[in-house]
Design an enzyme around this catalytic site. Structure first.
Site, PDB file in Angstrom:
ATOM      1  N   GLN A  63       0.351  -1.420   0.242  1.00  0.00           N
ATOM      2  CA  GLN A  63       0.215   0.272  -0.012  1.00  0.00           C
ATOM      3  C   GLN A  63       0.566   1.569   0.059  1.00  0.00           C
ATOM      4  O   GLN A  63       0.545   2.424  -0.123  1.00  0.00           O
ATOM      5  CB  GLN A  63      -1.215  -0.028   0.964  1.00  0.00           C
ATOM      6  CG  GLN A  63      -1.571  -1.453   1.720  1.00  0.00           C
ATOM      7  CD  GLN A  63      -2.897  -1.661   1.205  1.00  0.00           C
ATOM      8  OE1 GLN A  63      -3.072  -1.028   0.293  1.00  0.00           O
ATOM      9  NE2 GLN A  63      -3.924  -2.570   1.344  1.00  0.00           N
ATOM     10  N   GLY A 139     -14.223   0.530 -12.707  1.00  0.00           N
ATOM     11  CA  GLY A 139     -13.179   1.520 -12.822  1.00  0.00           C
ATOM     12  C   GLY A 139     -13.701   1.951 -14.585  1.00  0.00           C
ATOM     13  O   GLY A 139     -12.996   3.284 -14.293  1.00  0.00           O
ATOM     14  N   ASP A 157      -5.294   0.236  -8.473  1.00  0.00           N
ATOM     15  CA  ASP A 157      -5.046  -0.876  -7.073  1.00  0.00           C
ATOM     16  C   ASP A 157      -5.620  -2.773  -7.708  1.00  0.00           C
ATOM     17  O   ASP A 157      -6.970  -2.300  -6.964  1.00  0.00           O
ATOM     18  CB  ASP A 157      -4.989  -0.277  -5.677  1.00  0.00           C
ATOM     19  CG  ASP A 157      -4.570  -1.672  -4.597  1.00  0.00           C
ATOM     20  OD1 ASP A 157      -5.718  -1.465  -3.461  1.00  0.00           O
ATOM     21  OD2 ASP A 157      -4.094  -2.704  -4.644  1.00  0.00           O
ATOM     22  N   ASP A 160      -5.484  -8.959 -10.025  1.00  0.00           N
ATOM     23  CA  ASP A 160      -4.552  -9.986 -11.211  1.00  0.00           C
ATOM     24  C   ASP A 160      -5.614 -10.220 -12.094  1.00  0.00           C
ATOM     25  O   ASP A 160      -6.625  -9.899 -12.711  1.00  0.00           O
ATOM     26  CB  ASP A 160      -4.232 -11.773 -11.019  1.00  0.00           C
ATOM     27  CG  ASP A 160      -2.907 -11.634  -9.421  1.00  0.00           C
ATOM     28  OD1 ASP A 160      -2.997 -12.375  -8.801  1.00  0.00           O
ATOM     29  OD2 ASP A 160      -2.335 -10.152  -9.687  1.00  0.00           O
TER      30      ASP A 160
HETATM   31  N1  LIG Z   1      -4.837  -3.270  -1.576  1.00  0.00           N
HETATM   32  C1  LIG Z   1      -4.442  -4.820  -1.550  1.00  0.00           C
HETATM   33  C2  LIG Z   1      -4.781  -5.487  -3.193  1.00  0.00           C
HETATM   34  C3  LIG Z   1      -4.398  -5.712  -3.291  1.00  0.00           C
HETATM   35  N2  LIG Z   1      -3.383  -6.336  -5.089  1.00  0.00           N
HETATM   36  C4  LIG Z   1      -3.440  -7.264  -5.635  1.00  0.00           C
HETATM   37  C5  LIG Z   1      -3.372  -8.459  -5.263  1.00  0.00           C
HETATM   38  C6  LIG Z   1      -3.014  -9.970  -5.908  1.00  0.00           C
HETATM   39  C7  LIG Z   1      -2.333  -9.932  -6.081  1.00  0.00           C
HETATM   40  N3  LIG Z   1      -1.065 -11.101  -6.722  1.00  0.00           N
HETATM   41  C8  LIG Z   1      -0.280 -11.462  -6.461  1.00  0.00           C
HETATM   42  C9  LIG Z   1       0.736 -12.317  -7.755  1.00  0.00           C
HETATM   43  C10 LIG Z   1       1.460 -12.434  -8.404  1.00  0.00           C
HETATM   44  N4  LIG Z   1       2.109 -10.930  -8.915  1.00  0.00           N
HETATM   45  C11 LIG Z   1      -1.507  -8.720  -6.728  1.00  0.00           C
HETATM   46  C12 LIG Z   1      -1.942  -7.076  -6.044  1.00  0.00           C
END
Ligand SMILES: NCCCN[C@H]1CC[C@H](NCCCN)CC1
Length: 290
Positions: A63, A139, A157, A160
């Site tokens: 974050q 969005g 944010d 995947d």
């Molecule tokens: N505020 C947090 C949101 C989280 N974002 C994503 C959550 C899934 C995560 N998978 C990672 C997969 C490998 N790169 C990436 C960040």
């Protein structure tokens, strides 16, 4: 009682596991399965469609970096848009900037907001800031309706590219972000892992190089609870006042008194900011060749 393993076709042959003390919530929204559990060593954990989104112990890394990499690269951000980020963690970080007057957030899944407010108070604190306006919706549509040149910064944010966030990795979306940014405005997107997704990153970099005529940079950090322990960010600026992402114009770690309700920064500082843009050779070869 037992272990949660993060199995996914997005990272075949590997699965990060966390010891589970207690399941706190299980539900199904209009978009995805939602799970919250108390882990033994990483605090509470939010999982969407089997993919770890945030863990209390290490969420600060993600974050803080996804927010301060863009916002410390420009002077006096005033209007910020967050796409996704329904857990509120990015809002918490954006609200540290006294220059910011307006924070819009567009999250597609209301259950993520509600679950975060119930189980993740240190993330959902971001919603308490009076400058925040929450929009529940897609969005892509939100940005299509946004007047041209509205925002100083957009933070994407996302989860995947498999599931509700898929279109947030495609060209039309990046074009709508560029339109909504002022000249010299900046965008920072969740841009996967150099260990797992060089191909996806390659696609994002080439799309961004075509669309953002300022600068395009990839930065990365460590988040133990994300697969491969690494996650990256695409930082782009539109044509206009030049933005040098690698040398922040603003030093939040010194300048901004850490706000009571948010506590001090746990991860980000200006050295980590510059270091985040240093890439291993296998990644430089792909990313710098664009
Ligand atoms: N505020 C947090 C949101 C989280 N974002 C994503 C959550 C899934 C995560 N998978 C990672 C997969 C490998 N790169 C990436 C960040």
């Amino acid at each position: 009682p037992g272990w949660f393993s993060e199995l996914s076709p997005m990272w075949p042959g590997e699965a990060h596991s966390l010891k589970v003390e207690k399941i706190l919530f299980q539900g199904k929204s209009d978009y995805q399965n939602v799970l919250v559990f108390q882990s033994s060593t990483y605090g509470k954990v939010l999982v969407l469609d089997g993919v770890i989104q945030v863990a209390e112990r290490d969420e600060c890394a993600y974050q803080e970096m996804i927010t301060h990499l863009p916002l410390c690269s420009i002077s006096n951000p005033k209007k910020v848009l967050v796409i996704g980020g329904g857990d509120g963690g990015v809002l918490r970080e954006v609200s540290r900037y006294t220059s910011v007057e307006q924070i819009d957030i567009c999250e597609i899944d209301k259950m993520v907001v509600d679950v975060s407010k119930q189980f993740f108070p240190h993330l959902a604190v971001g919603y308490e800031d009076p400058r925040v306006t929450l929009h529940i919706g897609d969005g892509v549509a939100f940005l299509k309706d946004a007047p041209e040149g509205t925002y100083d910064a957009v933070i994407v944010d996302s989860s995947d590219p498999i599931g509700p966030a898929q279109e947030l990795f495609e060209k039309p979306f990046f074009q709508s972000v560029a339109k909504a940014l002022r000249p010299g405005g900046v965008v920072c997107t969740q841009a996967e892992s150099i260990w797992l997704h060089m191909h996806i990153i390659e696609g994002i970099v080439s799309a961004c190089c075509q669309i953002f005529k300022g600068s395009v940079n990839y930065a990365w950090t460590t988040v133990p609870t994300y697969p491969s322990g690494a996650i990256g960010f695409m930082l782009c600026s539109t044509e206009g006042p030049a933005v040098d992402f690698q040398h922040p114009v603003y030093q939040i770690d010194e300048d901004e008194a850490s706000n009571k309700s948010k506590g001090p920064l746990k991860f980000y500082n200006s050295q980590i900011h510059s270091a985040a843009f240093c890439l291993p050779s296998f990644a430089k070869r792909v990313i710098d060749s664009k």
